[in-house]
Structures are given as structure tokens and as C-alpha cells.
Design an enzyme around this catalytic site. Structure first.
Site, mmCIF file in Angstrom:
data_model
loop_
_atom_site.group_PDB
_atom_site.id
_atom_site.type_symbol
_atom_site.label_atom_id
_atom_site.label_comp_id
_atom_site.label_asym_id
_atom_site.label_seq_id
_atom_site.Cartn_x
_atom_site.Cartn_y
_atom_site.Cartn_z
ATOM 1 N N ILE A 170 29.133 -2.805 -29.434
ATOM 2 C CA ILE A 170 28.733 -2.113 -30.756
ATOM 3 C C ILE A 170 27.391 -1.465 -30.320
ATOM 4 O O ILE A 170 26.593 -1.879 -29.698
ATOM 5 C CB ILE A 170 28.852 -3.149 -31.760
ATOM 6 N N VAL A 171 27.254 -0.418 -31.011
ATOM 7 C CA VAL A 171 25.789 0.361 -31.123
ATOM 8 C C VAL A 171 25.225 0.350 -32.517
ATOM 9 O O VAL A 171 25.965 0.817 -33.434
ATOM 10 C CB VAL A 171 26.174 1.952 -30.425
ATOM 11 N N ASP A 172 24.131 -0.302 -32.618
ATOM 12 C CA ASP A 172 23.568 -0.685 -34.090
ATOM 13 C C ASP A 172 22.346 0.246 -34.014
ATOM 14 O O ASP A 172 22.568 1.550 -34.228
ATOM 15 C CB ASP A 172 23.330 -2.030 -33.775
ATOM 16 N N THR B 177 19.361 -0.912 -27.618
ATOM 17 C CA THR B 177 20.147 -1.509 -26.283
ATOM 18 C C THR B 177 20.496 -0.554 -25.218
ATOM 19 O O THR B 177 20.132 -0.415 -24.076
ATOM 20 C CB THR B 177 21.058 -2.474 -26.691
ATOM 21 N N LYS C 284 27.799 1.693 -35.560
ATOM 22 C CA LYS C 284 27.374 1.439 -36.908
ATOM 23 C C LYS C 284 25.982 2.622 -37.183
ATOM 24 O O LYS C 284 25.179 2.401 -37.093
ATOM 25 C CB LYS C 284 26.633 0.193 -37.008
ATOM 26 N N ASP D 34 30.237 -12.122 -31.444
ATOM 27 C CA ASP D 34 29.786 -13.439 -31.733
ATOM 28 C C ASP D 34 28.998 -13.623 -33.139
ATOM 29 O O ASP D 34 28.484 -12.773 -33.794
ATOM 30 C CB ASP D 34 28.927 -14.047 -30.654
#
Ligand code: IMP
Ligand code: MG
Length: 186
Positions: free
Chosen positions: A104-106, A110, A134, A162
Site C-alpha cells: 500500500i502507498v499511503d 516509504t 490511498k 497487518d
């Protein structure tokens, strides 16, 4: 830990929808890298389940490697921008076609840092395949060449993602009910 059924607000992406989309991504990647070699890099641990399913739809010869990152500072559920490689690759990526596989890219921090780190090693090409995006939460612009789904700004879990390290095995992506979920005490 609580039973996952007790903490789900909704199933956002069911198993069938996930698997169909992942097959389509694999087909697209296979076409785009036709007659080329490929190295898949999984960003542990969230990208693991996705990579394992995705690679089985990639028909071009490919190797794989993994790396892990630690983000430190405040806020356990959001990257702070302070990101360190805690497990490095085993492969020299110089002159290779690299495809990063992310869950996921938030905020984008990162991915931004990973791309910056990997670019210094002079790969032949460097692209990104992210299952979830997102977009609303983005704070820094990052390229996503292969995107599974755009999702709303809700905290999700399952299918690699998670909640305090649990529930990665679920075959769907669900939204957590934050009123019911009780994080384990430290
Ligand atoms: P970014 O640096 O803010 O883009 O954060 C990306 C990382 O945060 C992902 O690789 C996930 O590990 C984690 N993350 C962001 N949103 C969620 C979520 O909704 N559920 C689980 N993990 C998340
Ligand atoms: Mg991740």
C-alpha cells in the site's frame, strides 16, 4: 488476539475481486517486460502475500528478492519520513529491470525513500507495482506504474497488511472497526 470477524467494519475488496485484478496486473507486466529479464523486489512484510500471488501470473523469466524497512519516530500507523533499510537485498541490481512490489502507498514516504536508495545502485529500470493506493493521504509525489486499487482513507488489514502484525493471512482486504479492535498491550 481477537477473532478477525469481531473487528471487521466492512470487507473492502473480496477475494475474487483481488485475484482477478492481480491476474490482470500479472498479464500486463508480462506483456510490458516481454523478452526481458525481471527482478521482483518485495518490501517486507506487507508485500509478501501480494508478491506470491502476482508472480504466479508473470510469464517472463524473473528472479525475486526482498528488503525490509523500519520507520521510526512518532505514530506507529503512519510513516514519519524517517526510514531505514533494516534488511538489504541479496542481489546486485545494477543494470537490471527492477519491479518493486508494495502492499500500500499511503503518505508516499516509504516508497519515495526506497526509490531514492535503489536508484543510486543504477538499475536498468525501476518501476513500482502497488496493490493499494490511498491517494487522499499522499504527502509526497511517487510514481505507481501498476496499481491494483485506489482505496479511501480508511485503515485496512488482511491480504498481507497487518494489525499489530496479525491477520496478514486473510484472503481479502477489510476495514478495521476501531471501536471494537483492542490493540495488544505492549
Ligand atoms: P507510507 O510511507 O505512508 O506510504 O506508508 C506505507 C506503509 O504504511 C505501508 O507499506 C504499510 O506498511 C503501512 N500502512 C499504511 N496504511 C496502512 C493500512 O491501512 N493498513 C496497514 N498498513 C498500512
Ligand atoms: Mg509495507
Amino acid at each position: 488476539m481477537q477473532d478477525y470477524k469481531d473487528i471487521i467494519a466492512e470487507i473492502l475488496i473480496d477475494e475474487k475481486t483481488l485475484q482477478e485484478r492481480i491476474k490482470a496486473l500479472g498479464d500486463q507486466i508480462s506483456q510490458d517486460y516481454h523478452a526481458q529479464d525481471l527482478l521482483l523486489i518485495c518490501i517486507l512484510r506487507g508485500g509478501l502475500v501480494f508478491m506470491v500471488d502476482l508472480m504466479r501470473h508473470i510469464t517472463v523469466p524473473h528472479a525475486l528478492d526482498c528488503m525490509a524497512l523500519t520507520s521510526y519516530g512518532v505514530g506507529a500507523r503512519a510513516s514519519t519520513g524517517n526510514i531505514r533499510m533494516s534488511l538489504d537485498l541479496q542481489t546486485n541490481i545494477e543494470n537490471k529491470n527492477v519491479l518493486l512490489v508494495e502492499d500500500i502507498v499511503d503518505s508516499g514516504f516509504t516508497l519515495f525513500h526506497v526509490l531514492e536508495m535503489l536508484q543510486t545502485r543504477r538499475p536498468k529500470s525501476l518501476k513500482v507495482c502497488a496493490l493499494l493506493d490511498k491517494e487522499e493521504r499522499r504527502e509526497i509525489s511517487v510514481p505507481i506504474h501498476y496499481r491494483g486499487f485506489s482505496i479511501p482513507n480508511k485503515f485496512v488489514f488482511g491480504y498481507g497488511l497487518d494489525l499489530d502484525e496479525y491477520y496478514r493471512n486473510l484472503p481479502f482486504v477489510a476495514v478495521v472497526d476501531l471501536e471494537k479492535y483492542k490493540p495488544p498491550s505492549a
